[in-house]
Design an enzyme around this catalytic site. Structure first.
Site, PDB file in Angstrom:
ATOM      1  N   PHE A  82     -28.926 -28.446  -1.511  1.00  0.00           N
ATOM      2  CA  PHE A  82     -28.206 -27.967  -0.337  1.00  0.00           C
ATOM      3  C   PHE A  82     -28.458 -29.330   0.792  1.00  0.00           C
ATOM      4  O   PHE A  82     -29.545 -29.552   0.857  1.00  0.00           O
ATOM      5  CB  PHE A  82     -28.834 -26.741   0.123  1.00  0.00           C
ATOM      6  CG  PHE A  82     -27.969 -26.015   1.354  1.00  0.00           C
ATOM      7  CD1 PHE A  82     -26.816 -25.454   1.169  1.00  0.00           C
ATOM      8  CD2 PHE A  82     -28.055 -26.712   2.665  1.00  0.00           C
ATOM      9  CE1 PHE A  82     -26.040 -25.001   1.712  1.00  0.00           C
ATOM     10  CE2 PHE A  82     -27.134 -26.330   3.621  1.00  0.00           C
ATOM     11  CZ  PHE A  82     -26.137 -25.345   3.137  1.00  0.00           C
ATOM     12  N   ARG A 115     -25.467 -31.330  11.848  1.00  0.00           N
ATOM     13  CA  ARG A 115     -23.957 -32.012  11.544  1.00  0.00           C
ATOM     14  C   ARG A 115     -24.046 -33.360  12.118  1.00  0.00           C
ATOM     15  O   ARG A 115     -23.471 -34.339  11.512  1.00  0.00           O
ATOM     16  CB  ARG A 115     -23.022 -31.216  12.272  1.00  0.00           C
ATOM     17  CG  ARG A 115     -22.670 -29.858  11.653  1.00  0.00           C
ATOM     18  CD  ARG A 115     -21.240 -29.260  12.252  1.00  0.00           C
ATOM     19  NE  ARG A 115     -21.058 -27.991  12.072  1.00  0.00           N
ATOM     20  CZ  ARG A 115     -20.742 -27.338  11.006  1.00  0.00           C
ATOM     21  NH1 ARG A 115     -20.428 -27.998   9.839  1.00  0.00           N
ATOM     22  NH2 ARG A 115     -20.396 -25.961  10.853  1.00  0.00           N
ATOM     23  N   GLU A 153     -12.106 -32.383   2.972  1.00  0.00           N
ATOM     24  CA  GLU A 153     -13.348 -31.447   2.773  1.00  0.00           C
ATOM     25  C   GLU A 153     -14.518 -32.200   2.892  1.00  0.00           C
ATOM     26  O   GLU A 153     -14.547 -33.241   2.358  1.00  0.00           O
ATOM     27  CB  GLU A 153     -12.959 -30.702   1.595  1.00  0.00           C
ATOM     28  CG  GLU A 153     -13.130 -29.218   1.612  1.00  0.00           C
ATOM     29  CD  GLU A 153     -14.177 -28.370   2.246  1.00  0.00           C
ATOM     30  OE1 GLU A 153     -14.433 -28.949   3.780  1.00  0.00           O
ATOM     31  OE2 GLU A 153     -14.391 -27.244   2.249  1.00  0.00           O
ATOM     32  N   ASP A 154     -15.190 -31.673   3.413  1.00  0.00           N
ATOM     33  CA  ASP A 154     -16.650 -31.899   3.467  1.00  0.00           C
ATOM     34  C   ASP A 154     -17.384 -32.060   1.948  1.00  0.00           C
ATOM     35  O   ASP A 154     -17.787 -33.051   1.426  1.00  0.00           O
ATOM     36  CB  ASP A 154     -17.577 -31.557   4.316  1.00  0.00           C
ATOM     37  CG  ASP A 154     -17.875 -29.878   4.361  1.00  0.00           C
ATOM     38  OD1 ASP A 154     -17.173 -29.355   3.304  1.00  0.00           O
ATOM     39  OD2 ASP A 154     -18.622 -29.373   5.276  1.00  0.00           O
ATOM     40  N   ASP A 164     -17.975 -26.938  -3.649  1.00  0.00           N
ATOM     41  CA  ASP A 164     -18.892 -26.459  -4.257  1.00  0.00           C
ATOM     42  C   ASP A 164     -18.501 -25.348  -5.235  1.00  0.00           C
ATOM     43  O   ASP A 164     -18.175 -25.727  -6.324  1.00  0.00           O
ATOM     44  CB  ASP A 164     -19.846 -25.891  -3.183  1.00  0.00           C
ATOM     45  CG  ASP A 164     -21.035 -25.311  -3.510  1.00  0.00           C
ATOM     46  OD1 ASP A 164     -21.790 -25.550  -4.325  1.00  0.00           O
ATOM     47  OD2 ASP A 164     -21.346 -24.102  -2.724  1.00  0.00           O
TER      48      ASP A 164
HETATM   49  P1  IMP Z   1     -16.922 -23.673  -1.703  1.00  0.00           P
HETATM   50  O1  IMP Z   1     -15.757 -22.748  -1.525  1.00  0.00           O
HETATM   51  O2  IMP Z   1     -18.022 -22.926  -2.276  1.00  0.00           O
HETATM   52  O3  IMP Z   1     -16.474 -24.788  -2.491  1.00  0.00           O
HETATM   53  O4  IMP Z   1     -17.657 -24.263  -0.508  1.00  0.00           O
HETATM   54  C1  IMP Z   1     -17.310 -25.184   0.393  1.00  0.00           C
HETATM   55  C2  IMP Z   1     -17.855 -24.976   1.639  1.00  0.00           C
HETATM   56  O5  IMP Z   1     -19.363 -24.585   1.538  1.00  0.00           O
HETATM   57  C3  IMP Z   1     -18.137 -26.388   2.329  1.00  0.00           C
HETATM   58  O6  IMP Z   1     -17.010 -26.650   3.002  1.00  0.00           O
HETATM   59  C4  IMP Z   1     -19.258 -26.282   3.181  1.00  0.00           C
HETATM   60  O7  IMP Z   1     -19.186 -25.818   4.325  1.00  0.00           O
HETATM   61  C5  IMP Z   1     -20.013 -25.208   2.362  1.00  0.00           C
HETATM   62  N1  IMP Z   1     -20.898 -25.808   1.565  1.00  0.00           N
HETATM   63  C6  IMP Z   1     -21.523 -25.822   0.214  1.00  0.00           C
HETATM   64  N2  IMP Z   1     -22.441 -26.557  -0.212  1.00  0.00           N
HETATM   65  C7  IMP Z   1     -23.043 -27.085   0.793  1.00  0.00           C
HETATM   66  C8  IMP Z   1     -24.290 -27.646   1.322  1.00  0.00           C
HETATM   67  O8  IMP Z   1     -24.963 -28.387   0.392  1.00  0.00           O
HETATM   68  N3  IMP Z   1     -24.362 -28.106   2.473  1.00  0.00           N
HETATM   69  C9  IMP Z   1     -23.800 -27.582   3.497  1.00  0.00           C
HETATM   70  N4  IMP Z   1     -22.518 -27.009   3.363  1.00  0.00           N
HETATM   71  C10 IMP Z   1     -22.156 -26.372   2.166  1.00  0.00           C
HETATM   72 MG    MG Z   2     -20.426 -25.230   6.323  1.00  0.00          MG
END
Ligand code: IMP
Ligand code: MG
Length: 184
Positions: free
Chosen positions: A157, A170, A104-105, A108
């Protein structure tokens, strides 16, 4: 760095530069190589954000590896999570008895990885690990622990190195904070 848009000027500030990213990705690759010595692994990247991380990480892993990709519903054009996750594209083969590493990137709220972990555990892999380039622990809604974490970051962010804001940025080589400035 400053990128002009129709709406406003978005100023980018480097948070983690390309050299630090490369050094950390090499360490993670070494760790995975050690943990899975003599075994095969399947790297599953979460599109689209994880594709640059996966391609660099894979080249630092010195054990037998295959790739696959999945896609989940994203935040769309907003910086906020919609709160629910949907699988848009599944893997192409079975996971049974495989050493799976979800790539995963960013971790969050934890909603995405929680959803994926449950979904994939039900398919009975031999092992299921999570590798995430970034982790924002202060934003967690659902507890998830990643096994391989590149960097823990504060609640900002970020974009670049695969991460987007409304699909843009990206391709930036560094991880940057995007701060929107009002139009002058
Ligand atoms: P989660 O489900 O809230 O853990 O979110 C994961 C996804 O939210 C990641 O795969 C990203 O695509 C997006 N995301 C969360 N924070 C950021 C950020 O700071 N920048 C860009 N994308 C984010
Ligand atoms: Mg995204």
């Amino acid at each position: 760095m400053e990128i002009s848009t129709d709406r406003a000027k978005e100023a980018l500030h480097v948070m983690i530069d390309r050299n630090r990213i490369a050094a950390r990705v090499a360490e993670l690759g070494q760790q995975i190589t050690d943990d899975f010595a003599g075994q095969s692994i399947m790297l599953i990247g979460v599109l689209k954000g994880a594709c640059l991380f996966l391609s660099d990480l894979a080249r630092q892993i010195k054990t037998d590896a295959t790739f696959d990709f999945i896609a989940v519903s994203s935040y769309g054009g907003s910086k906020q999570s919609a709160g629910e996750v949907q699988l848009i594209k599944d893997v192409t083969g079975p996971l049974q008895n495989q050493n799976v590493i979800l790539v995963e990137d960013i971790l969050d709220t934890g909603l995405t990885l929680n959803f994926l972990k449950k979904l994939f555990l039900a398919r009975q892999p031999r092992t299921l690990k999570i590798a995430t380039l970034l982790d924002k622990p202060s934003r967690r809604i659902q507890p998830v622990d990643a096994d391989y974490v590149g960097f823990q970051i504060p609640n900002e962010f970020v974009v670049g190195y695969g991460l987007d804001y409304a699909e843009r940025y990206r391709n930036l080589p560094d991880i940057c904070i995007v701060a929107q400035e009002p139009p002058k």
